[in-house]
Scaffold this motif. Sequence first.
Motif, PDB file in Angstrom:
ATOM      1  N   UNK A 498      52.306  42.121  55.048  1.00 40.36           N
ATOM      2  CA  UNK A 498      51.144  41.972  56.393  1.00 40.36           C
ATOM      3  C   UNK A 498      51.231  43.113  57.226  1.00 40.36           C
ATOM      4  N   UNK A 499      52.751  43.537  57.253  1.00 36.97           N
ATOM      5  CA  UNK A 499      53.316  44.993  57.832  1.00 36.97           C
ATOM      6  C   UNK A 499      52.183  45.341  57.670  1.00 36.97           C
ATOM      7  N   UNK A 500      52.555  46.163  55.978  1.00 38.28           N
ATOM      8  CA  UNK A 500      51.581  47.384  55.764  1.00 38.28           C
ATOM      9  C   UNK A 500      50.491  47.190  56.171  1.00 38.28           C
ATOM     10  N   UNK A 501      49.985  46.118  55.435  1.00 41.60           N
ATOM     11  CA  UNK A 501      48.013  45.484  56.292  1.00 41.60           C
ATOM     12  C   UNK A 501      48.198  46.693  57.730  1.00 41.60           C
ATOM     13  N   UNK A 502      49.319  46.373  58.620  1.00 39.93           N
ATOM     14  CA  UNK A 502      49.122  46.211  60.118  1.00 39.93           C
ATOM     15  C   UNK A 502      48.885  48.052  59.534  1.00 39.93           C
ATOM     16  N   UNK A 503      49.821  48.366  58.955  1.00 40.78           N
ATOM     17  CA  UNK A 503      50.186  49.957  59.091  1.00 40.78           C
ATOM     18  C   UNK A 503      48.543  50.511  59.489  1.00 40.78           C
ATOM     19  N   UNK A 504      48.261  50.304  58.025  1.00 41.32           N
ATOM     20  CA  UNK A 504      47.146  50.612  57.858  1.00 41.32           C
ATOM     21  C   UNK A 504      45.730  50.455  58.683  1.00 41.32           C
ATOM     22  N   UNK A 505      45.631  49.392  59.128  1.00 40.41           N
ATOM     23  CA  UNK A 505      44.507  49.570  60.358  1.00 40.41           C
ATOM     24  C   UNK A 505      45.333  50.281  61.178  1.00 40.41           C
ATOM     25  N   UNK A 506      46.465  49.545  61.985  1.00 48.13           N
ATOM     26  CA  UNK A 506      46.395  50.898  63.036  1.00 48.13           C
ATOM     27  C   UNK A 506      46.041  52.114  62.781  1.00 48.13           C
ATOM     28  N   UNK A 507      46.346  52.957  61.381  1.00 44.01           N
ATOM     29  CA  UNK A 507      46.285  54.324  61.208  1.00 44.01           C
ATOM     30  C   UNK A 507      44.195  54.126  61.634  1.00 44.01           C
ATOM     31  N   UNK A 508      44.149  53.493  61.420  1.00 39.46           N
ATOM     32  CA  UNK A 508      42.249  53.868  61.932  1.00 39.46           C
ATOM     33  C   UNK A 508      41.668  53.880  62.846  1.00 39.46           C
ATOM     34  N   UNK A 509      42.662  53.086  63.969  1.00 42.14           N
ATOM     35  CA  UNK A 509      42.753  52.674  65.389  1.00 42.14           C
ATOM     36  C   UNK A 509      42.225  51.421  65.549  1.00 42.14           C
ATOM     37  N   UNK A 510      42.440  50.587  64.356  1.00 37.76           N
ATOM     38  CA  UNK A 510      42.536  48.995  65.088  1.00 37.76           C
ATOM     39  C   UNK A 510      43.575  48.526  65.712  1.00 37.76           C
ATOM     40  N   UNK A 511      43.571  47.011  64.671  1.00 33.61           N
ATOM     41  CA  UNK A 511      44.745  46.482  65.341  1.00 33.61           C
ATOM     42  C   UNK A 511      44.197  44.657  64.327  1.00 33.61           C
ATOM     43  N   UNK A 512      46.056  44.015  63.936  1.00 27.47           N
ATOM     44  CA  UNK A 512      45.784  43.253  63.127  1.00 27.47           C
ATOM     45  C   UNK A 512      46.463  41.752  64.165  1.00 27.47           C
ATOM     46  N   UNK A 513      45.641  41.203  64.007  1.00 29.87           N
ATOM     47  CA  UNK A 513      46.311  39.684  65.155  1.00 29.87           C
ATOM     48  C   UNK A 513      46.585  38.914  63.770  1.00 29.87           C
ATOM     49  N   UNK A 514      47.835  37.896  64.044  1.00 28.59           N
ATOM     50  CA  UNK A 514      47.660  37.528  63.061  1.00 28.59           C
ATOM     51  C   UNK A 514      48.006  35.565  64.063  1.00 28.59           C
ATOM     52  N   UNK A 515      47.205  34.888  63.822  1.00 26.34           N
ATOM     53  CA  UNK A 515      47.963  33.665  64.257  1.00 26.34           C
ATOM     54  C   UNK A 515      46.772  32.072  63.873  1.00 26.34           C
ATOM     55  N   UNK A 516      48.143  31.532  64.742  1.00 28.32           N
ATOM     56  CA  UNK A 516      47.661  30.088  64.290  1.00 28.32           C
ATOM     57  C   UNK A 516      46.406  29.015  64.775  1.00 28.32           C
ATOM     58  N   UNK A 517      45.645  28.571  63.776  1.00 29.80           N
ATOM     59  CA  UNK A 517      44.235  28.169  63.637  1.00 29.80           C
ATOM     60  C   UNK A 517      44.181  27.413  64.780  1.00 29.80           C
ATOM     61  N   UNK A 518      43.109  26.624  65.575  1.00 27.15           N
ATOM     62  CA  UNK A 518      42.435  25.278  66.171  1.00 27.15           C
ATOM     63  C   UNK A 518      43.886  24.797  66.261  1.00 27.15           C
ATOM     64  N   UNK A 519      44.409  24.297  67.145  1.00 29.07           N
ATOM     65  CA  UNK A 519      45.173  23.406  67.881  1.00 29.07           C
ATOM     66  C   UNK A 519      46.318  23.713  67.501  1.00 29.07           C
ATOM     67  N   UNK A 520      46.580  24.749  66.644  1.00 27.83           N
ATOM     68  CA  UNK A 520      48.025  25.064  66.323  1.00 27.83           C
ATOM     69  C   UNK A 520      48.306  24.897  64.472  1.00 27.83           C
ATOM     70  N   UNK A 521      46.913  24.449  63.913  1.00 26.55           N
ATOM     71  CA  UNK A 521      46.573  23.895  62.803  1.00 26.55           C
ATOM     72  C   UNK A 521      46.533  25.887  61.574  1.00 26.55           C
TER      73      UNK A 521
END
Length: 543
Positions: A498-521
Motif C-alpha cells: 500500500x505504501x508503494x501504491x501511495x508512492x505511485x499515486x503521489x507521483x501523478x499528483x494525486x493522493x491515496x486515502x485509506x479509511x474505515x468503512x461506514x460506521x467503522x465497519x
Amino acid sequence: MEQAARELLERVLGRDNAPTLSPLAVKLVKLASDDQADMRDLARIIEQDPGLTTRLLRLVNSPVFRASADEITSVQRAVIFLGLREVRVMALGIGLRQSLPLKKNDPLYYRYWRASLHRALLARLLAARLGVKQADELFVAGLLADLGLPLLLAVLSPGEMEGFPGVEASLPLQLYWEQRRFGLDHRQVGAAAMRRWGLPGLLIRCQEPVLGDGAEGASVEQKVVDFARRGVEALFGVECGIHQLHALAQSWFGLGDETLNKLVGQALGQAAEAAAVMDVELDQQADLLEVMEKANQALGRLSGQMEPHVKRIVNGGGEARRLQEETLVNTLEAVAHEIRNLLMSVGGFARRLAKLLEGGGELQHYAQVILDEAGRLDGVLAEMSSLVAPFKPNIEPLSINELVEQVCGRAPGAGLALAMHLPGQSINIAADRRGLEKTLELMLAYGSHLSRHGGDGTVHVHISANQDEVVITVFGAGEAPAGEGPLADRSFGPELGLAKARRIVEAHGGRLEVEAGPKGAGFVLGAHLPAERPAEADNRLAV
C-alpha cells in the motif's frame, strides 16, 4: 597472583582434590621427553589399555580424521598416517576424559561435553581448512580448552558459587566473574593443571583466551581454538550469534560465509560419532533442534527490528513525500543493508542445516520453515529498498475502465471474489499505465488481506470521475485498516504494498486515502488522480 587466588589454586590442585593421571597417561607424558622413543614405543604403551586402543582406532577411522582410504587396524599404522606426536596427544586427550570430576548424572556433564566436542571438531576442521600443521593436536586443544571449569567448580561451596553466570554463559563473562570473585579464573586453573601434568606446550598456550576481535599477539593456533569456542557459543549460547561469527571468520582468516557454514555443519554432523568414540552421551537430534530454534528466534528478532521501519513507511499519509528527505532515505538504506547482512548469515546457515538433515523428518521440516521465513523477510527488504528508489511516471493516454477490467481479470482468485462497478461510459486519463496497474494490484492485495480477516471474501472496485479528479475505490467488509496499531502477524507485505501504491499515486499528483468503512465497519481505499495532470508533475520524483 594474590594470596587468596593461590590458596584457591592449591585447593583445586592439592593432594586431596587434584585429579590424577592414569599410569598410562603418565607414561605418555614421559614419552615426550625421550628423544630415542619411536612409534613402537608409543604403540606398546597405548596397547596396554584395550579400551583406549579401541577408542583411538575408532577415532582415526571416523570421518573426523579419516587418515587413510583403507581402515587403520593398528596403533602403529595410525602413527604412520598421523604422526608420532599427533597420536600421543590424541591418546592423552582420550585418556584425560576419565580424570575429570564429571559423572554422567552431573548437571554439568552434558553441557560441558557438548561444548567440548563441538569445539574440538570445529577447531580441527578449521585448522585443516587453513592448512595448519597441528590440526589433530588442535582437536585435543579444543577438547580440553575448558578443562579448568569442572576442576574449579568441583571445589567451590554453594556460597562461593552464588552469582556464577552459568556454564553456558560466554567465556568473557565467566572469566570476568571468576576474576572479580577469586582473582583466578578457570583458564588459569586449566593451564596450571596441564603444566603440573607435563602436557604439551601447545595445549597450555591454547588455554590463553583471545578476548576481543583484534587478536593482537595471538598465534594462529590460539585463534583457531578461540574461534571454535566462539562458534560453540554462537550455536548453543543464549542467542544465535552466527552473523558475528561470519564477520570474525572473514576478519581473522579471510573465510566467506558459505565456507564457514560448511565447517560448522560438518562439526554438527560429526558430533554424534565423536561422542560415541569418546564414550560421551550426546543427543544430536535435540542439539540440532536447539540450534534451529535459536536461528528461528534470530529471524524473529530481525522481524521485530524491521517492524518500526515498515510502519514508518506505511503510516502517516504524506510519508512518501517526507521520504524525499535525504537523511530518512539514508537511514532506510542503512537499515536494509544491516538487516540483509544478518539475514544472509542466518539464512545461509539454515540452508546448510537443511542439507545436513536431508531425508525428511521433524528437523528437516523445521529447517525448511526457517528457510521460508528467511525468504519472506528478504522479500520485505526488497520492498523496502524499492521504496527509496525514484519513480518517474511515463505518461500516456489510457482508459481507466479497460485498465480495471484487465487487472481484475488476472487477479488471483484463491478465496477472493471481485465485484466491479464501472460506469457505462469509458473514463480516460493521462497516466503511467504500468504504474496504475501496479497501484490497483496492490490495493486489491491489501483489500483481500483485510477482507479475509472478518469479511465475506468479496472485494469491490468502483470508478467515479468529476471535472477535477478520477477516483478508483476498492472497498469491502472485514477488518478496518490497522492505522497506527501493531502489525500483529508481522506479514508486512500488504502494508508495504500500500505504501508503494501511495508512492505511485503521489507521483501523478494525486493522493491515496485509506479509511474505515461506514460506521467503522470494513475498509475503503481510494486512489484520487487529477483529471488533468499538472505539467510540473511530469518531472516529479516520488520516493
